[in-house]
Write an enzyme that holds these catalytic residues in place. Structure first.
Site, PDB file in Angstrom:
ATOM      1  N   HIS A  80      36.624  41.654  38.888  1.00  0.00           N
ATOM      2  CA  HIS A  80      37.577  40.927  39.719  1.00  0.00           C
ATOM      3  C   HIS A  80      38.048  41.815  40.871  1.00  0.00           C
ATOM      4  O   HIS A  80      37.966  43.049  40.800  1.00  0.00           O
ATOM      5  CB  HIS A  80      38.760  40.457  38.889  1.00  0.00           C
ATOM      6  CG  HIS A  80      38.410  39.340  37.957  1.00  0.00           C
ATOM      7  ND1 HIS A  80      39.352  38.651  37.232  1.00  0.00           N
ATOM      8  CD2 HIS A  80      37.217  38.766  37.644  1.00  0.00           C
ATOM      9  CE1 HIS A  80      38.767  37.711  36.520  1.00  0.00           C
ATOM     10  NE2 HIS A  80      37.467  37.775  36.749  1.00  0.00           N
ATOM     11  N   GLU A  82      41.026  42.552  41.922  1.00  0.00           N
ATOM     12  CA  GLU A  82      42.109  43.462  41.549  1.00  0.00           C
ATOM     13  C   GLU A  82      41.561  44.663  40.784  1.00  0.00           C
ATOM     14  O   GLU A  82      41.993  45.800  41.004  1.00  0.00           O
ATOM     15  CB  GLU A  82      43.155  42.732  40.687  1.00  0.00           C
ATOM     16  CG  GLU A  82      43.775  41.517  41.356  1.00  0.00           C
ATOM     17  CD  GLU A  82      43.016  40.211  41.119  1.00  0.00           C
ATOM     18  OE1 GLU A  82      43.596  39.150  41.359  1.00  0.00           O
ATOM     19  OE2 GLU A  82      41.831  40.246  40.689  1.00  0.00           O
ATOM     20  N   CYS A 108      44.325  37.309  36.800  1.00  0.00           N
ATOM     21  CA  CYS A 108      44.111  36.840  35.428  1.00  0.00           C
ATOM     22  C   CYS A 108      44.783  37.801  34.448  1.00  0.00           C
ATOM     23  O   CYS A 108      45.280  38.863  34.839  1.00  0.00           O
ATOM     24  CB  CYS A 108      42.612  36.743  35.138  1.00  0.00           C
ATOM     25  SG  CYS A 108      41.811  38.350  34.934  1.00  0.00           S
ATOM     26  N   CYS A 111      43.333  41.396  34.523  1.00  0.00           N
ATOM     27  CA  CYS A 111      43.781  42.142  35.706  1.00  0.00           C
ATOM     28  C   CYS A 111      45.260  42.503  35.601  1.00  0.00           C
ATOM     29  O   CYS A 111      45.656  43.609  35.987  1.00  0.00           O
ATOM     30  CB  CYS A 111      43.514  41.341  36.976  1.00  0.00           C
ATOM     31  SG  CYS A 111      41.751  41.198  37.355  1.00  0.00           S
TER      32      CYS A 111
END
Length: 187
Positions: A80, A82, A108, A111
Site C-alpha cells: 500500500h 502508506e 487500511c 497500514c
C-alpha cells in the site's frame, strides 16, 4: 491578480494525488506522503515490491478470486502507498516520529498499525476505505484523523484545517473527525 495559492493541507493532498498516478494497482490508485514541519520526508504509492512484476502486467489475484475491497489483504502482491512511504523513510534513514501522513484514501487496518508504531500523529485523507477495524484502531490510538475536502474552495479548506488545529474539544463538523493527539512512543 487572483491568488490561487493553496493552504498547506490542500498542497500536500494535491501532491499525494500526483504520487498516486504512479500506482500500478488495477483496482485503486493511492498516493501517500509523510510530512513533518511542512517538509516532505517520504512518498509512496501502491504497487508490487521492487523488481517484481506489477499487477498491471501480471494481473490481479484479488480480481481473479472476486475478493471484496478491504478484505484478505494478504492475497495482494502489492504494498500500500502508506506502507511504501514508511518503508522509503526507513530505507533512507529518515525519522518520521511525530510526523503527519497525507493519503488519498483512509488507510487500511494493516497500514494504521504501521502508522501507529511509526509514531505518526495525524492522518489526512480524502477518500474513504471499507475497513471498520482501521477506524476502531484510530479511535483507540488517539491519532488525529482529518478528512480533507478537495471539492471546496481553498479558503473553506483552510478554515477547516485551522479549526481542527485550534479546537480543544468536540467535533467541529463533518469535514473533520478529531481524536485526541498522542505523543509519539518510542518502541
Amino acid at each position: 491578480m487572483i491568488n490561487n495559492r493553496p493552504d498547506w493541507d490542500s498542497y500536500f493532498m494535491e501532491i499525494a494525488q500526483i504520487v498516486s498516478k504512479r500506482s500500478t494497482c488495477k483496482r485503486r490508485n493511492v498516493g501517500a506522503l509523510i510530512v513533518k514541519e511542512k517538509r516532505i520526508l517520504s512518498t509512496g504509492y501502491n504497487g508490487a515490491p521492487t523488481g517484481l512484476k506489477h499487477c498491471i502486467e501480471a494481473g490481479c489475484l484479488r480480481e481473479k478470486l472476486n475478493i471484496a475491497s478491504g478484505e484478505r489483504h494478504e492475497l495482494c502482491k502489492g504494498l500500500h502507498a502508506e506502507q511504501n512511504a514508511i518503508i522509503q523513510a526507513a530505507y533512507h534513514g529518515v525519522s518520521i516520529s511525530s510526523a503527519d501522513i497525507y493519503s488519498t484514501h483512509l488507510p487500511c487496518s494493516i497500514c494504521i498499525k504501521m502508522i501507529i508504531n511509526a509514531g505518526i500523529v495525524r492522518v489526512f485523507y480524502t477518500n474513504g476505505y471499507p475497513d471498520s477495524l482501521s477506524m476502531e484502531m484510530i479511535d483507540e490510538s488517539g491519532i488525529a484523523l482529518v478528512k480533507v475536502d478537495m471539492n471546496t474552495d481553498s479558503e473553506s479548506k483552510h478554515q477547516t484545517a485551522a479549526s481542527y488545529r485550534n479546537s480543544k474539544s468536540g467535533n467541529p463538523g463533518n469535514k473533520i473527525r478529531k481524536t485526541k493527539l498522542h505523543s509519539a512512543k518510542k518502541i
